[in-house]
Design an enzyme around this catalytic site. Structure first.
Site, PDB file in Angstrom:
ATOM      1  N   HIS A   1      47.845  41.244  39.559  1.00 25.53           N
ATOM      2  CA  HIS A   1      47.419  40.059  38.520  1.00 25.53           C
ATOM      3  C   HIS A   1      45.996  41.035  37.588  1.00 25.53           C
ATOM      4  O   HIS A   1      45.368  42.036  37.875  1.00 25.53           O
ATOM      5  CB  HIS A   1      46.193  39.115  39.491  1.00 25.53           C
ATOM      6  CG  HIS A   1      47.178  38.271  39.826  1.00 25.53           C
ATOM      7  ND1 HIS A   1      46.617  36.940  40.520  1.00 25.53           N
ATOM      8  CD2 HIS A   1      48.201  38.112  39.882  1.00 25.53           C
ATOM      9  CE1 HIS A   1      47.875  36.262  40.639  1.00 25.53           C
ATOM     10  NE2 HIS A   1      48.122  36.859  40.801  1.00 25.53           N
TER      11      HIS A   1
ATOM     12  N   GLU B   1      42.962  40.748  36.295  1.00 26.39           N
ATOM     13  CA  GLU B   1      41.520  40.313  37.315  1.00 26.39           C
ATOM     14  C   GLU B   1      41.555  41.867  38.279  1.00 26.39           C
ATOM     15  O   GLU B   1      40.379  42.608  38.095  1.00 26.39           O
ATOM     16  CB  GLU B   1      41.021  39.073  38.064  1.00 26.39           C
ATOM     17  CG  GLU B   1      41.362  37.709  37.915  1.00 26.39           C
ATOM     18  CD  GLU B   1      42.489  37.180  37.308  1.00 26.39           C
ATOM     19  OE1 GLU B   1      42.433  36.223  37.831  1.00 26.39           O
ATOM     20  OE2 GLU B   1      43.306  37.808  37.633  1.00 26.39           O
TER      21      GLU B   1
ATOM     22  N   CYS C   1      42.802  36.471  44.297  1.00 24.83           N
ATOM     23  CA  CYS C   1      41.615  37.255  43.061  1.00 24.83           C
ATOM     24  C   CYS C   1      40.196  37.130  43.524  1.00 24.83           C
ATOM     25  O   CYS C   1      39.791  38.391  42.921  1.00 24.83           O
ATOM     26  CB  CYS C   1      42.016  36.966  41.424  1.00 24.83           C
ATOM     27  SG  CYS C   1      43.582  37.626  40.574  1.00 24.83           S
TER      28      CYS C   1
END
Length: 224
Positions: free
Chosen positions: A138, A140, A167
């Site tokens: 992801h 992030e 996350c």
């Protein structure tokens, strides 16, 4: 057509040309609002122009980006690097004094070919390994990992979409103190985002929704 008619037509043509020239000067010299259009799916639409200023005017330019819009725009621009055909997410990690520490977007890990792994959301055979979810890293996480060994502790993370629970765990463990997001899924429909809110709240991570001060951010690849 007699001479009187010719004179009237000539006069009307001249006045029309003058009015057109004045209108063109008026609209071309008026400063245009700088802005960033972002659609409901979290994608940024980038376009634009720049207005000039009187060379004798010593005041600073008006309509410049706020810090919040600036960092969120970088997150949106980073999302444009994502190969995901369904959703592009971007993130920008920023220090408390406004220094960009890392940027990221959703994609496969380094060394893992994005042509050999699946981008599908669902599998026709029901095999989860035929979808993107077991493989994608992801935005992030990438932003935090792309910091060139700078610490994420006490820093701010701008994301185009609210982070999921996985996350959120990494955000908390890395020490990020604030998450600024643009859109989020409906909390009642996905436990991953309900859990994310709960975890971030319990860990004392500040969460706020980005409130843009501009409608669009106008960009053109041309000489300034």
């Amino acid at each position: 057509m007699n001479s009187r008619d010719v004179a009237l037509v000539s006069t009307a043509t001249f006045i029309g040309a003058l009015a057109s020239a004045f209108a063109y000067h008026l609209f071309s010299s008026s400063p245009k609002k700088q802005s960033s259009r972002i659609d409901s799916s979290g994608n940024c639409v980038v376009s634009g122009n720049r207005s000039s200023q009187d060379p004798y005017d010593s005041s600073k330019r008006k309509g410049y980006l706020s810090w919040d819009d600036y960092f969120m725009a970088i997150a949106f621009l980073s999302a444009e690097r994502s190969k995901d055909p369904n959703r592009q997410v971007g993130a920008c990690l920023v220090s408390q004094n406004g220094i960009i520490l890392g940027i990221g977007y959703n994609g496969f890990p380094r060394g893992c070919s994005d042509d050999k792994l699946p981008w599908a959301k669902k599998s026709k055979s029901g095999d989860p390994l035929e979808t993107k979810y077991p493989y994608v890293c992801h935005a992030e996480v990438n932003a935090i990992l792309n910091t060139n060994h700078a610490s994420a502790a006490g820093q701010k993370l701008y994301v185009t979409m609210f982070p999921c629970n996985e996350c959120a765990k990494i955000i908390i463990q890395s020490g990020v103190s604030e998450v600024i997001y643009f859109v989020e899924k409906r909390l009642t429909s996905d436990t991953a985002y309900v859990a994310s809110h709960k975890l971030l709240s319990m860990a004392g991570v500040k969460v706020r929704k980005h409130q843009p001060q501009m409608d669009q951010i106008l960009l053109k690849f041309k000489e300034p």
